[in-house]
Enzyme design. Structure first.
Site, PDB file in Angstrom:
ATOM      1  N   ILE A 285     -13.471  29.725 -98.353  1.00 35.64           N
ATOM      2  CA  ILE A 285     -13.289  29.472 -96.916  1.00 35.64           C
ATOM      3  C   ILE A 285     -14.416  30.114 -96.105  1.00 35.64           C
ATOM      4  O   ILE A 285     -14.938  29.515 -95.151  1.00 35.64           O
ATOM      5  CB  ILE A 285     -11.906  30.010 -96.464  1.00 35.64           C
ATOM      6  CG1 ILE A 285     -10.781  29.170 -97.118  1.00 35.64           C
ATOM      7  CG2 ILE A 285     -11.777  29.986 -94.949  1.00 35.64           C
ATOM      8  CD1 ILE A 285      -9.379  29.750 -96.928  1.00 35.64           C
TER       9      ILE A 285
ATOM     10  N   ASP B  32     -18.648  46.504 -99.103  1.00 34.69           N
ATOM     11  CA  ASP B  32     -17.210  46.390 -99.369  1.00 34.69           C
ATOM     12  C   ASP B  32     -16.505  46.684 -98.039  1.00 34.69           C
ATOM     13  O   ASP B  32     -16.668  47.783 -97.487  1.00 34.69           O
ATOM     14  CB  ASP B  32     -16.852  47.428-100.452  1.00 34.69           C
ATOM     15  CG  ASP B  32     -15.380  47.392-100.828  1.00 34.69           C
ATOM     16  OD1 ASP B  32     -14.542  47.043 -99.977  1.00 34.69           O
ATOM     17  OD2 ASP B  32     -15.080  47.734-101.983  1.00 34.69           O
ATOM     18  N   VAL B  33     -15.724  45.726 -97.544  1.00 34.60           N
ATOM     19  CA  VAL B  33     -15.136  45.897 -96.203  1.00 34.60           C
ATOM     20  C   VAL B  33     -14.061  46.974 -96.156  1.00 34.60           C
ATOM     21  O   VAL B  33     -13.594  47.335 -95.075  1.00 34.60           O
ATOM     22  CB  VAL B  33     -14.566  44.574 -95.632  1.00 34.60           C
ATOM     23  CG1 VAL B  33     -15.647  43.537 -95.448  1.00 34.60           C
ATOM     24  CG2 VAL B  33     -13.407  44.047 -96.485  1.00 34.60           C
TER      25      VAL B  33
ATOM     26  N   ASN C  48     -12.829  37.329 -92.770  1.00 32.67           N
ATOM     27  CA  ASN C  48     -12.325  36.394 -93.780  1.00 32.67           C
ATOM     28  C   ASN C  48     -12.131  37.032 -95.153  1.00 32.67           C
ATOM     29  O   ASN C  48     -11.351  36.536 -95.962  1.00 32.67           O
ATOM     30  CB  ASN C  48     -13.315  35.214 -93.863  1.00 32.67           C
ATOM     31  CG  ASN C  48     -13.114  34.394 -95.109  1.00 32.67           C
ATOM     32  OD1 ASN C  48     -12.223  33.543 -95.168  1.00 32.67           O
ATOM     33  ND2 ASN C  48     -13.926  34.633 -96.136  1.00 32.67           N
TER      34      ASN C  48
ATOM     35  N   SER D   5      -3.095  33.917 -93.044  1.00 32.82           N
ATOM     36  CA  SER D   5      -2.515  33.024 -94.063  1.00 32.82           C
ATOM     37  C   SER D   5      -1.149  32.598 -93.553  1.00 32.82           C
ATOM     38  O   SER D   5      -0.565  33.277 -92.696  1.00 32.82           O
ATOM     39  CB  SER D   5      -2.354  33.802 -95.374  1.00 32.82           C
ATOM     40  OG  SER D   5      -1.564  33.093 -96.306  1.00 32.82           O
TER      41      SER D   5
ATOM     42  N   TYR E 206       0.726  41.287-100.361  1.00 27.78           N
ATOM     43  CA  TYR E 206      -0.184  40.367 -99.666  1.00 27.78           C
ATOM     44  C   TYR E 206       0.458  39.905 -98.350  1.00 27.78           C
ATOM     45  O   TYR E 206      -0.194  39.885 -97.298  1.00 27.78           O
ATOM     46  CB  TYR E 206      -0.488  39.189-100.587  1.00 27.78           C
ATOM     47  CG  TYR E 206      -1.418  38.130-100.037  1.00 27.78           C
ATOM     48  CD1 TYR E 206      -2.772  38.386 -99.841  1.00 27.78           C
ATOM     49  CD2 TYR E 206      -0.947  36.849 -99.724  1.00 27.78           C
ATOM     50  CE1 TYR E 206      -3.631  37.402 -99.355  1.00 27.78           C
ATOM     51  CE2 TYR E 206      -1.795  35.863 -99.249  1.00 27.78           C
ATOM     52  CZ  TYR E 206      -3.133  36.142 -99.061  1.00 27.78           C
ATOM     53  OH  TYR E 206      -3.979  35.164 -98.583  1.00 27.78           O
TER      54      TYR E 206
ATOM     55  N   LYS F   6      -0.970  40.432 -94.577  1.00 27.33           N
ATOM     56  CA  LYS F   6      -1.309  39.312 -93.685  1.00 27.33           C
ATOM     57  C   LYS F   6      -0.425  39.306 -92.432  1.00 27.33           C
ATOM     58  O   LYS F   6      -0.886  38.951 -91.344  1.00 27.33           O
ATOM     59  CB  LYS F   6      -1.221  37.983 -94.443  1.00 27.33           C
ATOM     60  CG  LYS F   6      -2.305  37.807 -95.519  1.00 27.33           C
ATOM     61  CD  LYS F   6      -3.735  37.812 -94.949  1.00 27.33           C
ATOM     62  CE  LYS F   6      -4.761  37.348 -95.985  1.00 27.33           C
ATOM     63  NZ  LYS F   6      -6.147  37.403 -95.478  1.00 27.33           N
TER      64      LYS F   6
ATOM     65  N   THR G  75      -9.893  26.894-103.285  1.00 29.67           N
ATOM     66  CA  THR G  75     -10.991  27.880-103.374  1.00 29.67           C
ATOM     67  C   THR G  75     -10.867  28.660-104.683  1.00 29.67           C
ATOM     68  O   THR G  75      -9.831  28.565-105.356  1.00 29.67           O
ATOM     69  CB  THR G  75     -10.912  28.919-102.224  1.00 29.67           C
ATOM     70  OG1 THR G  75      -9.777  29.764-102.474  1.00 29.67           O
ATOM     71  CG2 THR G  75     -10.804  28.302-100.851  1.00 29.67           C
TER      72      THR G  75
HETATM   73  P1  NAD Z   1     -12.476  33.545-102.178  1.00 27.94           P
HETATM   74  O1  NAD Z   1     -12.100  34.471-103.285  1.00 27.94           O
HETATM   75  O2  NAD Z   1     -13.320  32.359-102.466  1.00 27.94           O
HETATM   76  O3  NAD Z   1     -13.186  34.332-101.002  1.00 27.94           O
HETATM   77  C1  NAD Z   1     -12.869  35.650-100.659  1.00 27.94           C
HETATM   78  C2  NAD Z   1     -14.177  36.359-100.407  1.00 27.94           C
HETATM   79  O4  NAD Z   1     -13.900  37.683 -99.987  1.00 27.94           O
HETATM   80  C3  NAD Z   1     -15.014  36.447-101.691  1.00 27.94           C
HETATM   81  O5  NAD Z   1     -16.342  36.048-101.400  1.00 27.94           O
HETATM   82  C4  NAD Z   1     -14.942  37.909-102.058  1.00 27.94           C
HETATM   83  O6  NAD Z   1     -16.093  38.376-102.726  1.00 27.94           O
HETATM   84  C5  NAD Z   1     -14.783  38.547-100.686  1.00 27.94           C
HETATM   85  N1  NAD Z   1     -14.178  39.867-100.791  1.00 27.94           N
HETATM   86  C6  NAD Z   1     -13.070  40.206-101.472  1.00 27.94           C
HETATM   87  N2  NAD Z   1     -12.860  41.515-101.374  1.00 27.94           N
HETATM   88  C7  NAD Z   1     -13.860  42.029-100.603  1.00 27.94           C
HETATM   89  C8  NAD Z   1     -14.193  43.315-100.146  1.00 27.94           C
HETATM   90  N3  NAD Z   1     -13.458  44.389-100.459  1.00 27.94           N
HETATM   91  N4  NAD Z   1     -15.297  43.450 -99.386  1.00 27.94           N
HETATM   92  C9  NAD Z   1     -16.067  42.393 -99.061  1.00 27.94           C
HETATM   93  N5  NAD Z   1     -15.791  41.149 -99.464  1.00 27.94           N
HETATM   94  C10 NAD Z   1     -14.701  40.967-100.230  1.00 27.94           C
HETATM   95  O7  NAD Z   1     -11.092  33.128-101.510  1.00 27.94           O
HETATM   96  P2  NAD Z   1     -10.753  32.261-100.211  1.00 27.94           P
HETATM   97  O8  NAD Z   1      -9.558  31.479-100.591  1.00 27.94           O
HETATM   98  O9  NAD Z   1     -11.924  31.605 -99.634  1.00 27.94           O
HETATM   99  O10 NAD Z   1     -10.235  33.436 -99.244  1.00 27.94           O
HETATM  100  C11 NAD Z   1     -10.752  33.677 -97.959  1.00 27.94           C
HETATM  101  C12 NAD Z   1      -9.632  34.187 -97.058  1.00 27.94           C
HETATM  102  O11 NAD Z   1      -8.667  33.163 -96.900  1.00 27.94           O
HETATM  103  C13 NAD Z   1      -8.881  35.408 -97.616  1.00 27.94           C
HETATM  104  O12 NAD Z   1      -8.642  36.323 -96.574  1.00 27.94           O
HETATM  105  C14 NAD Z   1      -7.588  34.809 -98.110  1.00 27.94           C
HETATM  106  O13 NAD Z   1      -6.533  35.736 -98.101  1.00 27.94           O
HETATM  107  C15 NAD Z   1      -7.389  33.697 -97.100  1.00 27.94           C
HETATM  108  N6  NAD Z   1      -6.480  32.633 -97.531  1.00 27.94           N
HETATM  109  C16 NAD Z   1      -6.761  31.891 -98.644  1.00 27.94           C
HETATM  110  C17 NAD Z   1      -5.863  30.893 -99.019  1.00 27.94           C
HETATM  111  C18 NAD Z   1      -6.076  30.049-100.248  1.00 27.94           C
HETATM  112  O14 NAD Z   1      -5.114  29.385-100.700  1.00 27.94           O
HETATM  113  N7  NAD Z   1      -7.262  29.974-100.808  1.00 27.94           N
HETATM  114  C19 NAD Z   1      -4.723  30.651 -98.245  1.00 27.94           C
HETATM  115  C20 NAD Z   1      -4.497  31.426 -97.116  1.00 27.94           C
HETATM  116  C21 NAD Z   1      -5.392  32.408 -96.754  1.00 27.94           C
END
Ligand code: NAD
Length: 261
Positions: free
Chosen positions: A22, A66-67, A93, A145, A158, A162, A193
């Site tokens: 995302i 790292d955030v 994100n 989410s 989680y 959220k 994703t």
């Molecule tokens: P993803 O794993 O592709 O992306 C998450 C990104 O966050 C990755 O690039 C990862 O390296 C980075 N990340 C993780 N921990 C980190 C840290 N400590 N410091 C810096 N960067 C960090 O997954 P995604 O699905 O694209 O997720 C993006 C957001 O969307 C997240 O917050 C996730 O909770 C939310 N989300 C995802 C979904 C889904 O179904 N994919 C649904 C609802 C919400």
């Protein structure tokens, strides 16, 4: 909405977790609308590849951080500001999702979920907000989410994190409502994703289901019986960044095919 291709011209946007999924889709949308984009994430190589893939004439930048680590966040925002100017747009994100029955949710898992999803959002917002307030303009979008809007079994940590992101969004939006800075959350349902693939792998490993059964089981949560595409989330974020969206603050917008209403 067709975002004007220059709607974000001159704006500096920071996207955390921008190396994949995302976050990468959001970074592409923002660069396409003319923003100067900084990607923040843990994996420098992945970020650099994604930065190059943005393919924009605007300057772009990436910062490995790292955030969850306050000093790393502080350093990343200082360096991003020195490189591309004050931050106008922050998209929080970066996130992770790990499932476990509540009885097997140990303190480590609980803390990891709170740290990355909630504390990471808090730290990046603290780093970016003062300059936004000082300049009388800012847009903060938190990628929460549907798990921030309703409960789901086996993901209490989680969901708690959220839900916390949505509480933070609402409180901060009110506190700074007169400053020109808006704070909103987008709430995707299951989105196609790498993170979703990890959740599917966990379901397959724990239940012995086939990949297609596991996909169908998660798709049943969405009344449209499909997964969300990252671009759909990016589109909603872009809309929140438009000047015409200045009255929209403190909101949690569900992008879930009607799963939450
Ligand atoms: P993803 O794993 O592709 O992306 C998450 C990104 O966050 C990755 O690039 C990862 O390296 C980075 N990340 C993780 N921990 C980190 C840290 N400590 N410091 C810096 N960067 C960090 O997954 P995604 O699905 O694209 O997720 C993006 C957001 O969307 C997240 O917050 C996730 O909770 C939310 N989300 C995802 C979904 C889904 O179904 N994919 C649904 C609802 C919400």
């Amino acid at each position: 909405m067709n975002a004007r291709t220059n709607a974000l011209d001159g704006k500096h946007a920071v996207v955390t977790g921008g190396g994949s999924g995302i976050g990468a889709a959001i970074a592409h949308a923002l660069a396409g609308a003319g923003a100067r984009v900084t990607l923040i994430g843990r994996d420098a190589e992945k970020l650099e590849a994604q930065r190059q893939a943005l393919g924009t004439a605007q300057p772009t930048h990436c910062e490995a951080a790292d955030v969850t680590r306050p000093e790393a966040v502080e350093r990343a925002f200082a360096s991003a500001t020195a490189t591309l100017g004050p931050v106008d747009i922050l998209v929080n994100n970066a996130g992770q999702a790990q499932a476990a029955p509540f009885g097997k949710t140990d303190l480590g898992l609980w803390q990891r979920m709170l740290d990355v999803n909630l504390t990471g959002t808090f730290l990046c917002t603290q780093a970016a907000l003062p300059a936004m307030i000082e300049r009388g303009f800012g847009r903060i979008v938190n990628v929460a989410s549907t798990a921030g809007q309703i409960g789901y079994p086996y993901v209490a940590a989680y969901c708690a994190a959220k839900h916390g992101v949505i509480g933070l969004t609402r409180s901060l939006a009110l506190e700074i409502a007169t400053t020109g800075v808006t704070v909103n959350a987008v709430c995707p349902g299951y989105t196609e994703t790498p993170l979703l693939q990890e959740s599917l792998d966990q379901v397959i490993a724990k239940t012995g289901r086939t990949a297609s059964d596991a996909r169908a089981a998660l798709q049943r949560a969405n009344p449209q019986r499909r997964f969300i595409e990252p671009d759909e989330v990016a589109h909603a974020v872009l809309w929140l960044l438009m000047p015409e969206s200045r009255s929209i603050t403190g909101q949690s917008i569900s992008i879930s095919g009607g799963e939450v209403m």
